[in-house]
Design a protein around this motif. Sequence first.
Motif, PDB file in Angstrom:
ATOM      1  N   GLU A  25       0.811  -1.221   0.000  1.00 23.59           N
ATOM      2  CA  GLU A  25       0.000   0.000   0.000  1.00 23.59           C
ATOM      3  C   GLU A  25       0.841   1.267   0.000  1.00 23.59           C
ATOM      4  N   ASP A  26       2.134   1.131   0.328  1.00 25.12           N
ATOM      5  CA  ASP A  26       3.011   2.298   0.279  1.00 25.12           C
ATOM      6  C   ASP A  26       3.220   2.792  -1.153  1.00 25.12           C
ATOM      7  N   ASP A  27       2.908   1.948  -2.133  1.00 24.42           N
ATOM      8  CA  ASP A  27       3.045   2.332  -3.543  1.00 24.42           C
ATOM      9  C   ASP A  27       1.775   2.957  -4.109  1.00 24.42           C
ATOM     10  N   LEU A  28       0.727   3.030  -3.302  1.00 23.34           N
ATOM     11  CA  LEU A  28      -0.503   3.655  -3.795  1.00 23.34           C
ATOM     12  C   LEU A  28      -0.271   5.143  -4.037  1.00 23.34           C
ATOM     13  N   PRO A  29      -0.851   5.697  -5.105  1.00 23.08           N
ATOM     14  CA  PRO A  29      -0.704   7.140  -5.348  1.00 23.08           C
ATOM     15  C   PRO A  29      -1.435   7.949  -4.285  1.00 23.08           C
ATOM     16  N   LEU A  30      -0.968   9.163  -4.046  1.00 24.17           N
ATOM     17  CA  LEU A  30      -1.601  10.058  -3.080  1.00 24.17           C
ATOM     18  C   LEU A  30      -2.606  10.930  -3.825  1.00 24.17           C
ATOM     19  N   PRO A  31      -3.891  10.741  -3.586  1.00 20.74           N
ATOM     20  CA  PRO A  31      -4.903  11.491  -4.355  1.00 20.74           C
ATOM     21  C   PRO A  31      -4.954  12.965  -3.964  1.00 20.74           C
ATOM     22  N   ASP A  32      -5.303  13.778  -4.944  1.00 19.22           N
ATOM     23  CA  ASP A  32      -5.560  15.194  -4.687  1.00 19.22           C
ATOM     24  C   ASP A  32      -7.031  15.299  -4.262  1.00 19.22           C
ATOM     25  N   PRO A  33      -7.308  15.590  -2.986  1.00 24.73           N
ATOM     26  CA  PRO A  33      -8.694  15.562  -2.499  1.00 24.73           C
ATOM     27  C   PRO A  33      -9.636  16.460  -3.295  1.00 24.73           C
ATOM     28  N   VAL A  34      -9.186  17.663  -3.646  1.00 25.68           N
ATOM     29  CA  VAL A  34     -10.058  18.605  -4.349  1.00 25.68           C
ATOM     30  C   VAL A  34     -10.408  18.077  -5.742  1.00 25.68           C
ATOM     31  N   LYS A  35      -9.405  17.631  -6.462  1.00 28.19           N
ATOM     32  CA  LYS A  35      -9.633  17.153  -7.831  1.00 28.19           C
ATOM     33  C   LYS A  35     -10.463  15.877  -7.863  1.00 28.19           C
ATOM     34  N   VAL A  36     -10.204  14.948  -6.941  1.00 33.86           N
ATOM     35  CA  VAL A  36     -10.946  13.685  -6.929  1.00 33.86           C
ATOM     36  C   VAL A  36     -12.417  13.940  -6.592  1.00 33.86           C
ATOM     37  N   ARG A  37     -12.657  14.792  -5.603  1.00 31.11           N
ATOM     38  CA  ARG A  37     -14.051  15.096  -5.238  1.00 31.11           C
ATOM     39  C   ARG A  37     -14.775  15.806  -6.380  1.00 31.11           C
TER      40      ARG A  37
END
Length: 424
Positions: A323-335
């Motif tokens: 799970e350390d390789d999961l991308p970090l989502p941009d909360p504003v853009k994803v929402r």
Amino acid sequence: MPVSTLILLWDIVERHFDEADFLWGQWEHSLVSPSYTLEDVAREPEARLLAHVDGLVVNGPEVARRLLIPALAHGEPQRVSAAATALLQSPGEEGIDAVVTALRTLSQQRSALTRALACSERPEVLNRMHELLGDPDLDVVAAASEVLIFHHAPLGTTLSRLLASDDPVKQVLGMKALADGPPSLHDTERLLMGLAHEVPVVAAAAMEVGCRLGFGSAWQLVKERAAGADRMAMLLLALGGGPAEYRELLAALSDAARRPSALWALGFVGTPETVDASLEWLNDRQAGPLAGEVFTAVTGVNLAEANLTVDPEETEALDHAPEDDLPLPDPVKVRHWWKQHRGTFTDGQRYLMGEPRSWTGLLAALLRGSMRRRSALLLDLQLRCPEKRSLLLQPRAPTRQQYAELAAIQRLDHVELNAARSLF
């Protein structure tokens, strides 16, 4: 040939060994990484690993005697597996004899040797493992059994020996073999006893296999353990449950201790409601990537390719988990994306990669989806597969074996496939 040339050639051989050692670890990581698909694994770390293994093999038996066989006794686990793989690919009997002898005599290296033997395509390996089932040392028997189970080979009476062992590791190994059944009445009793075992790993294995075999007592244990932070229980609740179980998983998001396991499970529920609830945690440093994974699992949107990520902070982690390789989502853009597209998803409908969940969709995800999620998707298929038909796939096998096993699954009888489809 001048001495300088001989030294240069040996230097090249040692470089092949160092690279094979390093790439073995990279390959193992890729098999469970969210950043790889099966094709990616085959094309990159596995192809490079096999090229360096070939570089060891083609330089002849002197490399085995001088470099590979000594490494079996003294190397670190990755190096032992790489050396054993090269020896198993070498022509003749010297290499396989050395690996089998090491398996019997070098207990501290047994796990790494077992892994190499399991990944070998050499036909003689399974014959040698069957011979070892009569070894007086049950640890050797267990190692040979693990290789045979990896290739879906029957264990005969050895299965009952494993299940009757006092060693939890051997009991778990036996339970894995049971899933390819059908189990005998005696072995079934052993499995049911395992549901109440005091060692969590044994109870978890009994719970998973019991659910695959359709035992109601196993499902009862799932519901009990899912009330805690048990990752496998929550996953089974997602795969085998319905609306009531989904609500329980959604409620678990409010508990910090249960949240990571709940998010993992909710990605396999796949309803738009799971995305609604998961996106609340996008800003959470630990849960954010897991919430993004739920979003991708349901919508099929690759966060990085859709420019929906932010750059993670650089951290030094001693233990690197998938799970350390999961991308970090941009909360504003994803929402924002979800707000624009939420209306295209039907409440209560389960989705996988943007499409309504189906048997064919699960097969496609096994073939082309994230390596991190494939074991759980396989379990979903196995739970739904018609009785007496076991889906044989090893998600940690070399890709050639996996492609062959996937092709066999796709050739299943149409009547059986229709029975499985009706469960979606």
